[in-house]
Design a protein around this motif. Structure first.
Motif, PDB file in Angstrom:
ATOM      1  N   THR A  74      38.019 -50.515 -73.335  1.00 22.38           N
ATOM      2  CA  THR A  74      38.802 -49.677 -72.437  1.00 22.38           C
ATOM      3  C   THR A  74      38.609 -50.168 -71.002  1.00 22.38           C
ATOM      4  O   THR A  74      37.693 -50.932 -70.706  1.00 22.38           O
ATOM      5  N   THR A  75      39.472 -49.723 -70.103  1.00 17.87           N
ATOM      6  CA  THR A  75      39.455 -50.158 -68.712  1.00 17.87           C
ATOM      7  C   THR A  75      39.064 -49.005 -67.792  1.00 17.87           C
ATOM      8  O   THR A  75      39.088 -47.839 -68.204  1.00 17.87           O
ATOM      9  N   PRO A  76      38.736 -49.310 -66.524  1.00 16.85           N
ATOM     10  CA  PRO A  76      38.513 -48.219 -65.566  1.00 16.85           C
ATOM     11  C   PRO A  76      39.727 -47.309 -65.415  1.00 16.85           C
ATOM     12  O   PRO A  76      39.588 -46.111 -65.175  1.00 16.85           O
ATOM     13  N   ASP A  77      40.945 -47.851 -65.581  1.00 19.94           N
ATOM     14  CA  ASP A  77      42.144 -47.011 -65.494  1.00 19.94           C
ATOM     15  C   ASP A  77      42.186 -45.974 -66.611  1.00 19.94           C
ATOM     16  O   ASP A  77      42.737 -44.887 -66.428  1.00 19.94           O
ATOM     17  N   PHE A  78      41.635 -46.313 -67.753  1.00 17.14           N
ATOM     18  CA  PHE A  78      41.532 -45.340 -68.851  1.00 17.14           C
ATOM     19  C   PHE A  78      40.683 -44.153 -68.411  1.00 17.14           C
ATOM     20  O   PHE A  78      41.041 -42.987 -68.631  1.00 17.14           O
ATOM     21  N   LEU A  79      39.541 -44.434 -67.769  1.00 12.52           N
ATOM     22  CA  LEU A  79      38.667 -43.357 -67.297  1.00 12.52           C
ATOM     23  C   LEU A  79      39.368 -42.513 -66.243  1.00 12.52           C
ATOM     24  O   LEU A  79      39.299 -41.279 -66.271  1.00 12.52           O
ATOM     25  N   VAL A  80      40.056 -43.183 -65.308  1.00 10.78           N
ATOM     26  CA  VAL A  80      40.746 -42.458 -64.247  1.00 10.78           C
ATOM     27  C   VAL A  80      41.823 -41.554 -64.830  1.00 10.78           C
ATOM     28  O   VAL A  80      41.945 -40.384 -64.465  1.00 10.78           O
ATOM     29  N   VAL A 119      44.272 -46.073 -82.429  1.00  7.54           N
ATOM     30  CA  VAL A 119      43.634 -47.322 -81.998  1.00  7.54           C
ATOM     31  C   VAL A 119      42.917 -47.118 -80.670  1.00  7.54           C
ATOM     32  O   VAL A 119      41.784 -47.587 -80.485  1.00  7.54           O
ATOM     33  N   LEU A 120      43.550 -46.401 -79.740  1.00  2.64           N
ATOM     34  CA  LEU A 120      42.915 -46.132 -78.445  1.00  2.64           C
ATOM     35  C   LEU A 120      41.619 -45.353 -78.640  1.00  2.64           C
ATOM     36  O   LEU A 120      40.596 -45.654 -78.006  1.00  2.64           O
ATOM     37  N   ALA A 121      41.633 -44.356 -79.508  1.00  2.79           N
ATOM     38  CA  ALA A 121      40.428 -43.555 -79.752  1.00  2.79           C
ATOM     39  C   ALA A 121      39.320 -44.410 -80.362  1.00  2.79           C
ATOM     40  O   ALA A 121      38.148 -44.299 -79.976  1.00  2.79           O
ATOM     41  N   ILE A 122      39.684 -45.282 -81.302  1.00  2.00           N
ATOM     42  CA  ILE A 122      38.675 -46.136 -81.942  1.00  2.00           C
ATOM     43  C   ILE A 122      38.052 -47.078 -80.915  1.00  2.00           C
ATOM     44  O   ILE A 122      36.829 -47.268 -80.876  1.00  2.00           O
ATOM     45  N   ILE A 123      38.880 -47.684 -80.063  1.00  2.00           N
ATOM     46  CA  ILE A 123      38.347 -48.588 -79.043  1.00  2.00           C
ATOM     47  C   ILE A 123      37.426 -47.827 -78.095  1.00  2.00           C
ATOM     48  O   ILE A 123      36.340 -48.295 -77.739  1.00  2.00           O
ATOM     49  N   ALA A 124      37.848 -46.618 -77.672  1.00  2.00           N
ATOM     50  CA  ALA A 124      37.040 -45.844 -76.721  1.00  2.00           C
ATOM     51  C   ALA A 124      35.682 -45.490 -77.284  1.00  2.00           C
ATOM     52  O   ALA A 124      34.677 -45.520 -76.575  1.00  2.00           O
ATOM     53  N   TYR A 125      35.627 -45.142 -78.554  1.00  2.00           N
ATOM     54  CA  TYR A 125      34.371 -44.688 -79.148  1.00  2.00           C
ATOM     55  C   TYR A 125      33.523 -45.823 -79.729  1.00  2.00           C
ATOM     56  O   TYR A 125      32.322 -45.626 -79.968  1.00  2.00           O
ATOM     57  N   HIS A 126      34.119 -46.993 -79.957  1.00  2.00           N
ATOM     58  CA  HIS A 126      33.370 -48.055 -80.643  1.00  2.00           C
ATOM     59  C   HIS A 126      33.300 -49.365 -79.860  1.00  2.00           C
ATOM     60  O   HIS A 126      32.749 -50.335 -80.358  1.00  2.00           O
ATOM     61  N   GLU A 127      33.867 -49.417 -78.651  1.00  4.54           N
ATOM     62  CA  GLU A 127      33.929 -50.693 -77.937  1.00  4.54           C
ATOM     63  C   GLU A 127      32.542 -51.300 -77.702  1.00  4.54           C
ATOM     64  O   GLU A 127      31.556 -50.558 -77.562  1.00  4.54           O
ATOM     65  N   PRO A 128      32.482 -52.669 -77.672  1.00  2.00           N
ATOM     66  CA  PRO A 128      33.568 -53.604 -77.935  1.00  2.00           C
ATOM     67  C   PRO A 128      33.858 -53.695 -79.434  1.00  2.00           C
ATOM     68  O   PRO A 128      32.926 -53.719 -80.245  1.00  2.00           O
ATOM     69  N   VAL A 129      35.130 -53.751 -79.794  1.00  2.00           N
ATOM     70  CA  VAL A 129      35.505 -53.708 -81.200  1.00  2.00           C
ATOM     71  C   VAL A 129      36.611 -54.725 -81.437  1.00  2.00           C
ATOM     72  O   VAL A 129      37.473 -54.942 -80.589  1.00  2.00           O
ATOM     73  N   THR A 130      36.560 -55.405 -82.577  1.00  2.00           N
ATOM     74  CA  THR A 130      37.577 -56.402 -82.913  1.00  2.00           C
ATOM     75  C   THR A 130      38.748 -55.736 -83.632  1.00  2.00           C
ATOM     76  O   THR A 130      38.648 -54.601 -84.117  1.00  2.00           O
ATOM     77  N   LEU A 148      37.239 -36.771 -52.487  1.00  2.00           N
ATOM     78  CA  LEU A 148      36.762 -38.127 -52.744  1.00  2.00           C
ATOM     79  C   LEU A 148      36.062 -38.090 -54.088  1.00  2.00           C
ATOM     80  O   LEU A 148      35.079 -37.374 -54.262  1.00  2.00           O
ATOM     81  N   VAL A 149      36.580 -38.837 -55.049  1.00  2.00           N
ATOM     82  CA  VAL A 149      36.049 -38.781 -56.408  1.00  2.00           C
ATOM     83  C   VAL A 149      35.623 -40.167 -56.877  1.00  2.00           C
ATOM     84  O   VAL A 149      36.100 -41.195 -56.378  1.00  2.00           O
ATOM     85  N   GLU A 150      34.735 -40.162 -57.856  1.00  2.00           N
ATOM     86  CA  GLU A 150      34.264 -41.405 -58.470  1.00  2.00           C
ATOM     87  C   GLU A 150      34.643 -41.384 -59.936  1.00  2.00           C
ATOM     88  O   GLU A 150      34.342 -40.438 -60.659  1.00  2.00           O
ATOM     89  N   ARG A 151      35.324 -42.408 -60.394  1.00  2.00           N
ATOM     90  CA  ARG A 151      35.700 -42.561 -61.792  1.00  2.00           C
ATOM     91  C   ARG A 151      35.419 -44.006 -62.200  1.00  2.00           C
ATOM     92  O   ARG A 151      35.931 -44.937 -61.592  1.00  2.00           O
ATOM     93  N   GLY A 152      34.617 -44.175 -63.233  1.00  2.00           N
ATOM     94  CA  GLY A 152      34.312 -45.534 -63.678  1.00  2.00           C
ATOM     95  C   GLY A 152      33.658 -46.374 -62.610  1.00  2.00           C
ATOM     96  O   GLY A 152      33.944 -47.567 -62.491  1.00  2.00           O
ATOM     97  N   ARG A 160      32.235 -43.413 -70.145  1.00  2.00           N
ATOM     98  CA  ARG A 160      32.478 -43.147 -71.567  1.00  2.00           C
ATOM     99  C   ARG A 160      31.505 -42.126 -72.128  1.00  2.00           C
ATOM    100  O   ARG A 160      31.759 -41.533 -73.179  1.00  2.00           O
ATOM    101  N   ARG A 161      30.414 -41.883 -71.438  1.00  2.00           N
ATOM    102  CA  ARG A 161      29.482 -40.841 -71.890  1.00  2.00           C
ATOM    103  C   ARG A 161      30.124 -39.459 -71.844  1.00  2.00           C
ATOM    104  O   ARG A 161      29.648 -38.533 -72.486  1.00  2.00           O
ATOM    105  N   ASP A 162      31.209 -39.320 -71.069  1.00  2.00           N
ATOM    106  CA  ASP A 162      31.897 -38.035 -70.954  1.00  2.00           C
ATOM    107  C   ASP A 162      32.933 -37.817 -72.044  1.00  2.00           C
ATOM    108  O   ASP A 162      33.594 -36.772 -72.070  1.00  2.00           O
TER     109      ASP A 162
END
Length: 211
Positions: A144-150, A90-101, A54-58, A157-159
């Motif tokens: 990013t979405t919870p599915d990204f974390l999963v 683009v995915l990396a930029i969104i993950a590290y800088h969200e929310p981003v335009t 049983l795991v917790e993600r996002g 995102r702290r991880d």
């Protein structure tokens, strides 16, 4: 877990039957607004040495196969369409800088970002539209979405790995070499993002069976 109480059993059954990961609030609402936090802790400890975990993600909970047993359940593995370099950036930029335009993404990358690149990431379920930025033009932001974390096995995102972690893992080149490798002459980027335009509508985000 000897003689589990009824709430623990109810939480276990709810998660087992759910097709999607659930937040504690969703589990609680399903069970008549019960406090399920203790039950989740009990179940997580119970399953930590078993064939499923049983795991917790996002902040969402779900059962998954124990990592050391996942290979036993693999029968077929579908070919996953790889992200282009542009989509990965683009995915990396969104993950590290969200929310981003989109404009901020382009400013960081130094090149124009194709709408198809963002479409690919949203089709994959890893990026979603966020609130509009309260500035002239009110541009949309991206998150990013919870599915990204999963998908990437992150609790939050702290991880996300830091720059030093990426460099230590050999995933970052020295600055000069990296700039040469990127080769932002516009041609390579245009070709990669043209590919993103074509795959945006049929991107297949497959998952390995049993995971």
């Amino acid at each position: 877990m000897s003689a589990p109480d009824e709430l623990v059993r109810a939480v276990e059954a709810t998660l087992f039957a759910s097709e999607e990961p659930m937040t504690p609030a969703e589990i609680s609402a399903h069970l008549g607004d019960a406090d399920v936090n203790h039950a989740l802790d009990v179940l997580q400890k119970h399953y930590e040495t078993r064939g499923i975990r049983l795991v917790e993600r996002g902040k969402r909970w779900f059962f998954q196969t124990a990592p050391d047993l996942a290979h036993l359940l693999r029968r077929e593995k579908e070919q996953v369409r790889r992200l282009s370099r542009a989509a990965t950036e683009v995915l990396a930029i969104i993950a590290y800088h969200e929310p981003v335009t989109r404009g901020e993404i382009e400013s960081i990358r130094g090149v124009q970002t194709s709408a198809g690149t963002l479409d690919v990431l949203m089709e994959a379920g890893w990026v979603r539209m966020g609130p509009r930025r309260e500035v002239p033009g009110r541009p949309l932001t991206y998150l990013t979405t919870p599915d990204f974390l999963v998908h990437f096995g992150l609790e939050s995102r702290r991880d996300l790995p830091g720059i030093d972690d990426l460099r230590a893992a050999g995933l970052l080149d020295p600055v000069d070499e990296a700039m040469e490798a990127l080769d932002f002459d516009g041609e390579g980027e245009a070709e990669a993002e043209d590919q993103d335009e074509h795959v945006a509508s049929d991107f297949d985000n497959t998952e390995t069976a049993g995971e």
